[in-house]
Design an enzyme around this catalytic site. Structure first.
Site, mmCIF file in Angstrom:
data_model
loop_
_atom_site.group_PDB
_atom_site.id
_atom_site.type_symbol
_atom_site.label_atom_id
_atom_site.label_comp_id
_atom_site.label_asym_id
_atom_site.label_seq_id
_atom_site.Cartn_x
_atom_site.Cartn_y
_atom_site.Cartn_z
ATOM 1 N N ASN A 31 0.882 -1.167 0.000
ATOM 2 C CA ASN A 31 0.000 0.000 0.000
ATOM 3 C C ASN A 31 0.924 1.222 0.000
ATOM 4 O O ASN A 31 1.455 1.608 1.030
ATOM 5 C CB ASN A 31 -0.877 -0.047 1.253
ATOM 6 C CG ASN A 31 -1.840 1.114 1.324
ATOM 7 O OD1 ASN A 31 -1.766 2.053 0.532
ATOM 8 N ND2 ASN A 31 -2.737 1.063 2.285
ATOM 9 N N ARG A 36 -2.511 -2.087 -3.513
ATOM 10 C CA ARG A 36 -3.713 -1.274 -3.336
ATOM 11 C C ARG A 36 -3.595 -0.082 -4.290
ATOM 12 O O ARG A 36 -2.615 0.659 -4.248
ATOM 13 C CB ARG A 36 -3.793 -0.772 -1.902
ATOM 14 C CG ARG A 36 -4.936 0.196 -1.730
ATOM 15 C CD ARG A 36 -4.959 0.785 -0.338
ATOM 16 N NE ARG A 36 -6.121 1.630 -0.196
ATOM 17 C CZ ARG A 36 -6.094 2.795 0.462
ATOM 18 N NH1 ARG A 36 -4.991 3.234 1.016
ATOM 19 N NH2 ARG A 36 -7.185 3.500 0.559
ATOM 20 N N HIS A 73 -12.566 3.121 -0.202
ATOM 21 C CA HIS A 73 -12.625 2.085 0.862
ATOM 22 C C HIS A 73 -13.338 0.829 0.355
ATOM 23 O O HIS A 73 -13.848 0.041 1.160
ATOM 24 C CB HIS A 73 -13.406 2.567 2.103
ATOM 25 C CG HIS A 73 -12.731 3.621 2.909
ATOM 26 N ND1 HIS A 73 -13.446 4.591 3.581
ATOM 27 C CD2 HIS A 73 -11.436 3.863 3.184
ATOM 28 C CE1 HIS A 73 -12.609 5.388 4.227
ATOM 29 N NE2 HIS A 73 -11.379 4.962 3.992
ATOM 30 N N ARG A 93 -11.419 15.614 7.472
ATOM 31 C CA ARG A 93 -12.198 16.068 6.304
ATOM 32 C C ARG A 93 -13.613 16.456 6.725
ATOM 33 O O ARG A 93 -14.218 15.797 7.581
ATOM 34 C CB ARG A 93 -12.304 14.959 5.252
ATOM 35 C CG ARG A 93 -10.989 14.553 4.639
ATOM 36 C CD ARG A 93 -11.241 13.644 3.432
ATOM 37 N NE ARG A 93 -10.011 12.998 3.015
ATOM 38 C CZ ARG A 93 -9.778 11.680 3.103
ATOM 39 N NH1 ARG A 93 -10.694 10.863 3.591
ATOM 40 N NH2 ARG A 93 -8.629 11.197 2.693
ATOM 41 N N GLU A 101 -8.226 -5.159 5.118
ATOM 42 C CA GLU A 101 -8.027 -4.839 3.707
ATOM 43 C C GLU A 101 -6.857 -5.604 3.108
ATOM 44 O O GLU A 101 -6.902 -6.023 1.955
ATOM 45 C CB GLU A 101 -7.825 -3.324 3.545
ATOM 46 C CG GLU A 101 -9.127 -2.565 3.760
ATOM 47 C CD GLU A 101 -8.932 -1.084 4.033
ATOM 48 O OE1 GLU A 101 -8.531 -0.739 5.159
ATOM 49 O OE2 GLU A 101 -9.176 -0.285 3.118
#
Ligand code: ADP
Length: 419
Positions: free
Chosen positions: A10, A103, A192, A253, A396
């Protein structure tokens, strides 16, 4: 010797996270992180999990090693990772390594599946840089570096957007001029996806049902946060959009806001586009509201009676409840609501507040079940509840490794970019 290991990478702009798994039993052999690539103070933290006890320690397993000092770029980072792995007898030159799974944040509309990487796939990931300026360049660098290290090995891209490509146009399109939207590829992609896919399936398993039989609302609440509505195993709506900025209140965010806020900040506030971008992505959400983005700290402050932390928590929960309600309406019938990621898995007060007073929708948590801490998927709704409320730890890396190995193992890994 059969190759059964998969390295999952990743790659961020200044970091690389990695895990090496053995797909015979999905066990983790090693994991680690390189941070602050390109700075003087780079750091590599490597944890071998082999040794006598596997993932649970034993032998050398579980004892981390750290290296600090400058690591100039991704190539140097990956070489350092390879050296650390080699020290544990897990080197990247091993014939047991079957593939590297990457990823990739943005796969646009057309990468609907994990895909073996070739030049055409690389070109498409590159073409998507305008819609993922922060992520795709770093993902590409990671892929190219890994290819240089093991050119003979299959490299697989697993896209964050792929699970959401099943969204109907009614959910994926913004209500703006169609020609302009299409010209600039403006639509809701969602992110996601690997986590939403994994958690929705794991929730069905927890209920003892097939994913095709259940409708699930997945709430991925980490530092970044997103919700998705999954009908019979397929995503029909998700809260992130063109970029990860849309939707829930997140660590830093803002999530949803009136787009006119941006015009106002530019015209009246005199801020530049870059300043507004930074404000909304890095200085908003929980940190903007109360100065902290870690839910543990926010809860501690709430318990002490801190008003700003209380308001930040309430705004976070209000938005979350709006999405639960919206996705209830999108799905019509909901079998389960699944909480995952750092906040979703650990913060019992968030789960409790998210469904408080929603018995009318069949939603409730049992206080005792909700307070249990565990790494296992579990139900927190009361016995016999109409809608299951579940905590399902996401994984993940395992999902990327599983998808990568399935593609390499079955030999049907032709590139699937139709863009
Ligand atoms: P990401 O992958 O988006 O960086 P994670 O899924 O690891 O995020 O979640 C990180 C967040 O989880 C932290 O910022 C913190 O708010 C929250 N978190 C982690 N542990 C706990 C805990 N025990 N209680 C409450 N919140 C927690």
């Amino acid at each position: 010797m059969t190759a059964t290991r998969v390295l999952v990478l990743n790659s961020g702009s200044s970091s690389v996270k990695y895990q090496l798994l053995d797909m015979r039993d999905s066990s983790r052999l090693a994991l680690g992180l390189v941070e602050r690539i390109g700075e003087e103070t780079s750091r590599l933290k490597h944890t071998p999990l082999v040794g006598n006890g596997g993932e649970n320690g034993g032998g050398n397993g579980g004892e981390s090693r750290e290296r600090t000092g400058p690591i100039a770029d991704h190539e140097a980072a990956l070489k350092a990772v390879a050296e650390e792995l080699a020290k544990d007898g897990l080197g990247l030159d091993s014939p047991e390594l079957a593939a590297i799974g990457h990823r990739v944040v943005h796969g646009g509309r057309h990468f609907t599946e994990p895909t073996i990487i070739d030049e055409r796939v690389l070109a498409e990931i590159e073409r998507l840089i305008p819609v993922a300026p922060l992520h795709n360049p770093a993902n590409l660098t990671g892929i190219r570096t890994a290819q240089a290290l093991r050119p003979d090995l299959p490299q697989v891209a697993v896209f964050d957007t792929a699970f959401h490509t099943t969204m109907p146009e009614s959910a994926a399109r913004y209500a703006i001029d169609v020609t302009t939207a299409d010209e600039h590829r403006i639509r809701r992609y969602g992110f996601h996806g690997t986590s939403h896919a994994y958690v929705s399936r794991a929730t069905a398993r927890l209920l003892g049902r097939d994913p095709s039989e259940v409708n699930v609302i997945v709430l991925h609440l980490g530092n970044g946060a997103s919700a998705s509505a999954v009908r019979a195993g397929r995503c029909v709506d998700t809260s992130m959009g063109l970029t990860p900025l849309e939707g829930l209140v997140m660590g830093t965010r803002s999530g949803d806001l009136d787009p006119a806020v941006i015009f106002h900040l530019a015209r009246v506030g005199g801020m530049s586009m870059d300043e507004i971008d930074t404000l909304l992505n890095k200085k908003s959400g929980l940190i903007g509201l109360c100065g902290d983005n870690d839910m543990r700290e926010i809860r501690r402050r709430v318990e002490e009676g801190d008003e700003r932390a209380r308001l930040a928590f309430d705004i976070y929960i209000h938005r979350l409840r709006k999405y639960i309600g919206a996705y209830y309406a999108v799905l019509g019938r909901v079998d389960a609501v699944a909480f995952t990621a750092g906040v979703g898995e650990n913060a019992a007060p968030v789960r409790e507040a998210a469904v408080a007073d929603l018995e009318g929708l069949g939603l409730a948590v049992d206080a005792e079940r909700n307070s249990v801490r565990s790494d296992e998927p579990r139900l927190v709704s009361p016995e016999g509840a109409r809608v299951a409320v579940a905590v399902v730890p996401t994984d993940e890396e395992l999902e990327i490794a599983t998808q990568t190995y399935a593609l390499v193992g079955t030999g049907n890994g032709s590139a699937q970019a139709h863009a």
